[in-house]
Design a protein around this motif. Structure first.
Motif, short mmCIF file in Angstrom:
data_model
loop_
_atom_site.label_atom_id
_atom_site.label_comp_id
_atom_site.label_asym_id
_atom_site.label_seq_id
_atom_site.Cartn_x
_atom_site.Cartn_y
_atom_site.Cartn_z
N TYR A 1 0.82 -1.21 0.00
CA TYR A 1 0.00 0.00 0.00
C TYR A 1 0.86 1.27 0.00
O TYR A 1 0.36 2.35 -0.28
CB TYR A 1 -0.90 0.03 1.24
N ARG A 2 2.13 1.18 0.33
CA ARG A 2 2.96 2.35 0.59
C ARG A 2 3.82 2.68 -0.63
O ARG A 2 4.58 1.86 -1.12
CB ARG A 2 3.87 2.12 1.80
N GLU A 3 3.69 3.90 -1.06
CA GLU A 3 4.50 4.36 -2.18
C GLU A 3 5.97 4.37 -1.81
O GLU A 3 6.83 4.07 -2.64
CB GLU A 3 4.03 5.77 -2.59
N ALA A 4 6.27 4.71 -0.55
CA ALA A 4 7.67 4.78 -0.11
C ALA A 4 8.33 3.41 -0.12
O ALA A 4 9.56 3.30 -0.23
CB ALA A 4 7.75 5.40 1.29
#
Length: 715
Positions: free
Chosen positions: A312-315
């Motif tokens: 879920y995390r772009e990072a």
């Protein structure tokens, strides 16, 4: 191979005795009879065509047990009947007789009616006509054959493990193998003419076939692979990696507590994906996949799920950090765009799991769907020690979802020799041992004990292993089939279809020319071995023995020639198309069926064995039709000079009395066609305590030594 010429106090007949000259005429007449019968038409067989009339409800229940709503007409080339459910043809029913007319062990083609579905699987099979000699009207083997053919249901035409081997129909493996081969060959012809399938030249994923299967069915066939990991498994893996104190996102429970149960498999084949998602949902998902791409499904239960949160995390690169796919030396990872979530909470199947999702592999990923791969479940430790431990789940796509290139049909005789490798090796050793016995018969005959141990042991092996276990009993049936085959359109494969029988027949043919009838009849015939062993027991129990007078014996010997001529006449000229006269041989009852037939056959075989208790090998000497054929060949005296022995010069009739089958006449003549090569007379000849010439020679040598000894004592 060199055979030592043995001395013997008997003389050998160089030609037919004058009083038996008429037998030469009989042999010529039998030969003429065989030649005339070869041009006769084949035995009566089932009528080709009219399959609908032969397709009774009882037969239909076996060849298509799924139940047909209606049947189409018999049509097409090759002819077959379509089986319908609704308006759709789901299978075809056909007859091997109508299409390829394949024969089994008999020269008469059998008729097996079978069904094949559109996925290329045998639906069922039932033999409705045959004249196989070891099965026809046999209360034991016929049910075995029916079971063997019924178990072909579900067998794929493109190969796969059979439920039963042909050896299941004990004593009739040629017939069973021929019928199974005919079913597969005919089904291929029927489908090839009706179902358009793209030809493949290498193993290819089946992206069209579909068969309704449950979640448990998919688990059972391996389409869904499953792995259970406990808290104890994770703790052990961390300890092995040197990170026992690692901090986990999902804490461990008790050692036996479930940490995660993960399931995976290839989604792309409709037979897998369509059953997991439902065909409509699967087709919708497949339409969104790029051409040539593959999809994998993953599901799990337990506190640790395979999804994690980083996707879920772009990072974090929106990647999945708790699973990866490994194939050979390639590793495939996934990001969020490769993933599609599946709704869970349903009652069954993949949606009954806690978590489920689909992962797409692009066409350029170089992932080979038909080769093995594995899912690696990753457990990541946090804290100062960043450790990842992997739990592999191996996966191999079931063969049912792989299209294989058309393989040339393996000839039945090739399959038979391949399957019989162990038995072939054993029989080779047995025949080599028998050859050594005849090569070194002079040395063997010098010891009465060694001769008796070797002979009885050999006969026991022939009876138990060759006869009862391997089911090899050379018979007049073999003679008839071998003689007729070239004139009935058979190729060399017919002769090679039963490996052990071929080896025995070839060895017998060579030995009867070189040495005589006795090699087979005296050493390699299981029924003869049974008679001799029982006869030895009866003599040990002092059962009275009877041998006919020489004049009567001459007449009784005629029985086996008359029996041979009668069987050949009646069977080969269709006077007896069912081959009932072959039952004059008790071999089928006593050896191949091991006394499991109906009571009339048991009484007949038992009576012959009982007579043998009072008269040595009475059946072999006086009634056996196969013995008659071999004795007729033996009388030709082609090369059997090797068993002639020089005259002793002092006939004492001891060898005549030692011959258990009276093959030595009072005149000292050996009747080679009646000799069983038991070597008993040679044992007598080399016994210096029983053979009068040897006893007398030993006495003379002792007397010659006495004067010399006296002179030494006097000096």
């Amino acid at each position: 191979m060199k055979f030592e010429m043995l001395k013997s106090p008997v003389r050998c007949v160089d030609a037919f005795p004058r009083r038996m000259e008429w037998l030469r005429g009989l042999c010529i007449a039998v030969t003429a009879l065989i030649g005339a019968s070869l041009v006769s038409p084949p035995l009566a067989s089932a009528e080709k065509g009219k399959l609908r009339e032969r397709l009774t409800p009882a037969v239909m229940a076996v060849v298509y047990p799924g139940g047909a709503e209606r049947l189409g007409p018999e049509e097409g080339s090759p002819p077959a009947i379509a089986v319908y459910k609704g308006d759709k043809a789901v299978a075809y029913v056909f007859s091997t007789l109508d299409i390829i007319a394949a024969p089994g062990y008999s020269v008469t083609p059998f008729d097996v009616i079978a069904g094949v579905d559109l996925d290329g699987r045998i639906a069922g099979a039932k033999v409705v006509f045959h004249r196989e000699p070891y099965i026809y009207r046999d209360a034991v083997r016929q049910p075995l054959l029916d079971t063997f053919l019924a178990r072909e249901a579900g067998m794929p035409l493109r190969g796969g493990a059979t439920m039963l081997r042909p050896e299941f129909v004990a004593g009739a493996t040629i017939s069973a193998r021929a019928m199974r081969g005919a079913i597969l060959d005919t089904a291929r012809l029927v489908l090839r003419a009706r179902v358009a399938r793209a030809a493949v030249t290498a193993p290819t994923l089946d992206v069209d076939g579909f068969q309704l299967m449950s979640w448990n069915d998919l688990l059972a066939e391996g389409a869904v692979a499953r792995l259970r990991v406990t808290s104890g498994d994770v703790a052990a893996a961390l300890a092995k990696a040197g990170a026992s104190d690692a901090v986990l996102d999902v804490p461990l429970g008790k050692p036996d507590d479930l940490y995660i149960e993960v399931m995976t498999g290839l989604l792309t084949p409709p037979a897998i994906g369509g059953n997991l998602l439902g065909l409509r949902n699967f087709e919708e998902y497949r339409r969104g996949m790029p051409n040539g791409s593959q999809a994998i499904f993953v599901a799990s239960n337990g506190p640790y799920d395979f999804l994690g949160t980083k996707h879920y995390r772009e990072a974090e690169g929106r990647r999945f950090d708790r699973l990866r796919i490994v194939q050979a030396r390639q590793t495939f990872s996934f990001v969020h765009n490769d993933y599609q979530r599946l709704g869970t909470g349903a009652a069954e199947g993949i949606r009954a799991q806690q978590n489920a999702g689909l992962f797409a592999l692009p066409a350029n990923a170089h992932f080979d769907a038909v080769k093995p791969w594995r899912l690696e479940l990753l457990v990541n430790a946090a804290g100062p020690n960043l450790v990842t431990v992997a739990f592999p789940l191996e996966y191999r796509l079931p063969a049912a979802h792989i299209l294989m290139p058309e393989e040339p049909a393996v000839a039945a005789w090739v399959e038979a020799w391949r399957d019989a490798r162990v038995n072939i090796a054993i029989l080779t050793v047995l025949l080599a041992a028998l050859t050594a016995i005849f090569v070194f018969q002079a040395q063997l005959a010098r010891s009465r004990l060694a001769h008796r141990l070797v002979r009885n042991s050999f006969l026991a092996v022939v009876l138990v292993w060759l006869g009862w276990i391997a089911g090899v009993q050379l018979s007049i049936v073999n003679v008839i089939n071998y003689v007729q085959a070239p004139f009935q359109g058979f190729d060399i494969g017919f002769y090679l279809a039963e490996p052990l029988m071929v080896m025995i027949a070839a060895y017998t043919l060579v030995s009867v020319v070189l040495i005589g009838r006795g090699v087979f009849c005296g050493w390699l015939c299981p029924f003869g071995a049974m008679q001799e062993l029982l006869g030895q027991v009866s003599r040990a129990l002092r059962v009275p023995q009877w041998n006919p007078s020489p004049a009567l014996e001459q007449r009784l010997w005629m029985g086996k020639y008359i029996a041979a001529g009668a069987v050949l006449l009646l069977v080969m000229t269709e006077i007896d198309p069912s081959g009932a006269t072959i039952e004059i041989e008790p071999f089928k009852t006593a050896i191949t069926s091991k006394f499991t037939r109906a009571w009339p056959y048991l009484i007949y075989a038992g009576a012959l064995l009982a007579i043998g208790l009072f008269s040595e090998r009475a059946y072999c000497r006086f009634l056996c039709p196969l013995g008659g054929v071999l004795a007729a060949l033996d009388r030709l005296h082609l090369l059997n000079l090797l068993k002639r022995r020089p005259e002793c010069g002092n006939p004492c009739h001891l060898c005549e009395r030692s011959c258990p089958v009276r093959a030595i006449e009072p005149s000292g003549e050996i009747k080679t066609s009646e000799c069983f090569q038991c070597l008993d007379c040679q044992v007598e000849y080399y016994d210096d305590k029983r053979c009068p010439p040897l006893v007398w020679a030993a006495k003379l040598r002792a007397e010659e030594k006495k004067p010399v000894a006296a002179m030494v004592d006097h000096a």
